[in-house]
Design an enzyme around this catalytic site. Structure first.
Site, mmCIF file in Angstrom:
data_model
loop_
_atom_site.group_PDB
_atom_site.id
_atom_site.type_symbol
_atom_site.label_atom_id
_atom_site.label_comp_id
_atom_site.label_asym_id
_atom_site.label_seq_id
_atom_site.Cartn_x
_atom_site.Cartn_y
_atom_site.Cartn_z
ATOM 1 C CG HIS A 98 -0.265 -0.149 2.514
ATOM 2 N ND1 HIS A 98 0.144 -1.374 2.991
ATOM 3 C CD2 HIS A 98 0.121 0.768 3.437
ATOM 4 C CE1 HIS A 98 0.735 -1.219 4.157
ATOM 5 N NE2 HIS A 98 0.748 0.071 4.453
ATOM 6 C CG HIS A 100 1.061 5.340 4.187
ATOM 7 N ND1 HIS A 100 0.273 5.257 5.313
ATOM 8 C CD2 HIS A 100 1.813 4.207 4.186
ATOM 9 C CE1 HIS A 100 0.544 4.129 5.967
ATOM 10 N NE2 HIS A 100 1.481 3.468 5.304
#
Ligand code: AMP
Ligand code: ZN
Length: 134
Positions: A98, A100
């Site tokens: 992922h 951010h």
């Protein structure tokens, strides 16, 4: 136990979804570092940057850019940090790749940028490192 981001992708866990397409999903980090802190994940499970594969690898930043522009325009933030942690030593806590996006606001006091090493490497060390990396 199944990956919580896979569950979010499948809709088995709730999320505040900002954007999605066939390959990626953007949703709010529920423990945000700032207002609008958003995570972008590939819809297929990859552990980290070493594991990530085509077509996600080459397309993810197009998607991240859309999310970033939307945050900038709608939240009128003064900046955005983009951060991506791999492995425990780097602070990864959820092992589904992922990115951010952390909106920044003037004088918000957040510490995201790294400080330089206490004892800085000399020229010969940079040269040695370069050799290692080529
Ligand atoms: P990292 O430390 O880079 O692995 O980031 C994992 C992030 O996921 C952290 O910033 C958490 O706050 C966030 N997080 C954990 N659980 C959830 C969840 N259910 N929904 C959204 N974000 C989450
Ligand atoms: Zn997953």
């Amino acid at each position: 136990m199944e990956c919580i981001f896979c569950k979010i992708v499948k809709g088995e866990l709730p999320s505040y979804t900002v954007f999605e397409d066939n390959n990626f999903k953007a949703f709010f980090d529920v423990f945000p570092a700032s207002i609008g802190h958003t995570l972008v994940v590939p819809k297929k499970h990859y552990k980290d940057i070493y594991d990530l594969q085509s077509p996600y690898t080459e397309n993810i930043f197009n998607f991240v850019q859309k999310v970033a522009k939307n945050l900038k325009e709608k939240l009128e933030c003064d900046g955005i940090n983009i951060l991506q942690n791999n492995e425990i030593a780097a602070g990864q806590t959820i092992f589904h790749y992922h990115i951010h996006l952390i909106p920044r606001y003037k004088d918000d006091g957040l510490k995201v940028n790294p400080a330089p090493m206490k004892s800085l490497p000399v020229d010969s060390e940079f040269e040695k490192l370069l050799k290692k990396l080529k």
